[in-house]
Design an enzyme around this catalytic site. Sequence first.
Site, PDB file in Angstrom:
ATOM      1  N   ASP A 359       0.856  -1.174   0.000  1.00 51.01           N
ATOM      2  CA  ASP A 359       0.000   0.000   0.000  1.00 51.01           C
ATOM      3  C   ASP A 359       0.902   1.237   0.000  1.00 51.01           C
ATOM      4  OD1 ASP A 359      -2.380   1.506   0.268  1.00 51.01           O
ATOM      5  OD2 ASP A 359      -2.040   1.670   2.419  1.00 51.01           O
ATOM      6  N   ASP A 550      -1.606  -1.035   6.041  1.00 52.10           N
ATOM      7  CA  ASP A 550      -1.811  -0.541   7.402  1.00 52.10           C
ATOM      8  C   ASP A 550      -3.257  -0.171   7.699  1.00 52.10           C
ATOM      9  OD1 ASP A 550      -1.575   2.967   7.586  1.00 52.10           O
ATOM     10  OD2 ASP A 550      -1.814   1.816   5.754  1.00 52.10           O
ATOM     11  N   ASP A 554      -7.144  -2.495   3.976  1.00 52.26           N
ATOM     12  CA  ASP A 554      -6.122  -3.445   3.547  1.00 52.26           C
ATOM     13  C   ASP A 554      -6.346  -4.842   4.132  1.00 52.26           C
ATOM     14  OD1 ASP A 554      -4.773  -1.495   2.095  1.00 52.26           O
ATOM     15  OD2 ASP A 554      -3.639  -0.842   3.850  1.00 52.26           O
TER      16      ASP A 554
END
Length: 660
Positions: A359, A550, A554
């Site tokens: 990410d 995080d 996700d």
Amino acid sequence: MSKECCSTDEKQSIVSPKQKHEEGHDHDHSHGHGQNDKRIFQLFLPALLSFALLCLGLALQYWLKPDWFSEAFRLALYLAAYIPVGFPVVKEAFISIKHGDFFSEFFLMTIATVGAFAIGEYPEGVAVMLFYSVGEVFQTMAVQRAKNNIKSLLDQRPDEVTILENNVPKLIKAQNAVTGQIIQLKPGEKLALDGKLLTESASFNTAALTGESKPNTKKEGETVLAGMINLNTISLVEITTPYEDSKLSRILEMVQNATSQKAKTELFIRKFAKIYTPIVVFLAIAICLLPYFFVAEYDFRDWLYRALVFLVISCPCALVISIPLGYFGGIGAGSRNGILFKGSNFLDTLAGVKHVVMDKTGTMTEGVFKVQEVFIQQGFDKDEILQHLNTLESKSSHPIATAIREFAGPVIHTEVHDFEEIAGHGLKGTLEGQDYLAGNFKLMEKFNIAHEIEHAAVADTLIAIAVDGKFAGYLTIADRIKDDAGTAVDELKKLGVSITMLSGDKSAVVKEVAGKLGISNSYGDLLPEDKVNKLNELKSANESVAFVGDGVNDAPVVALSDVGIAMGGLGSDATIETADVVIQDDRPSKIPMAINIGRETRKIVWQNIILAFGVKAIVLILGAGGLATMWEAVFADVGVALLAILNAVRIQHMNFSNTK
């Protein structure tokens, strides 16, 4: 020693039941070293006694040769030497048989040594059991040390806290503290529970949680966590989480439970030992009896000796102890560097990872946004829009919401009706009779909000605002790339790992960040389901994929990946709970470090497997042919086990800081 020579948890009771002490003693620094020395002496006492009697017997038999040293006296002396080290093993052999496990290593050792006594080889019978027991003590110490290293790295919670009752300090047990109470934390003291800082600002050492000793300054209202050490001023902290639910408590529980998640290699060795041990017992019987039909001058005593040597050599403890110990070491090495592996199976999987998908926000960037520009359309009250936007964003924990709250100031407590957080889009709610939308431009498209903004060309993150179905304006928000993000990318490339960046942020922002970091594959404007689809595409190429994230969004891709890695400092609880590996300090450079630890662990485990199988195979052949004695058998069993243990504990002392 486990009854299957597989579980390290039960091993200690076999060597010495007295060694079980309360773990709290580990924290008693004034007596810790003395107690540790005493425990070690107690562990070795039976072996020392046995060794002294064995040396006495050998001296009387081969050098002094007194007339009174009869066969009966000789047997009694060697039997006395055998009992201190042999009795616990023989006892465990009977217990194993009672529980239906006939072919434990204790049974092998009992048959081999009792058989040696039966054919008059008393010194060799004692020596085999003596060296076996010494090996067991070293194995126990190594396993316990690995466990204690992990526990001492993480269990940093003080037992007592000072709370304020009517502004009067009062010392109470940390477990008895409740949410809402105020902790008074003096300089040098360690926080026992998670809470909210009430003091204007304070600096903390966060090494217990992150592995980093660099001071971390917190401001009033920010979250402080159990395990942090107050550095320079008396601070007040309001408890927000019960003792047992603090982040440090959950981290400790994760690592303590990590050993229940076994690697495939470890599980294979367990199954192998259950099949292998009965096979070698029957082979030993065959070595003893079958030559009767094929050898002209068959000597039962000679072939029984060969069978006993074969049994000693075949004991599988070098494998089934050193392999779990290697994984213990890998988990401990990770913990020491602020990386939590939730199981040895994830060390194995991470070692084989070929593709890391990450990410952007909060993973490769700071996740700390600042509002750069505010554009509000004519016909709308800018102050009113910002106040209502601030109120709406106060319902969200997203870093962007935090940036808006910091920019707009204190929240005016306007009630929000029909609040909804739309994953991958933004927020929706009604304030003072007006319907508000705040999020990315996909949110505007979702609700058919017309606008004339060329948002794709803007490099910063944009937060669009709509009121009652009309476009009201936008805010530009900028994030900052983490200092070690570039290092992480370079290290991953050196490891031969491919990198892809996925983000729900706009494509222009994602491409700019990816370009600065040297990541060639990047995709933006992704909803959570789009991330899942992209990850499935990569997995369909038969690549082992790790995902690093995080945020709450996700969690699905973290769960779907072969190894899910969560950024544990700023990361959401949902992602941390779902992840297989947690990086406590949010540093991207720990991603290649985690892969390195996994690879080194796997290398050590396979070195031990090859060592054990290689040496045993050679000595087994020599033993069956009558060319190896009990002394060679002792080396093939205990010697190889000790070498494998020494190799396994190496990883606990390796320096992985070059990837920091």
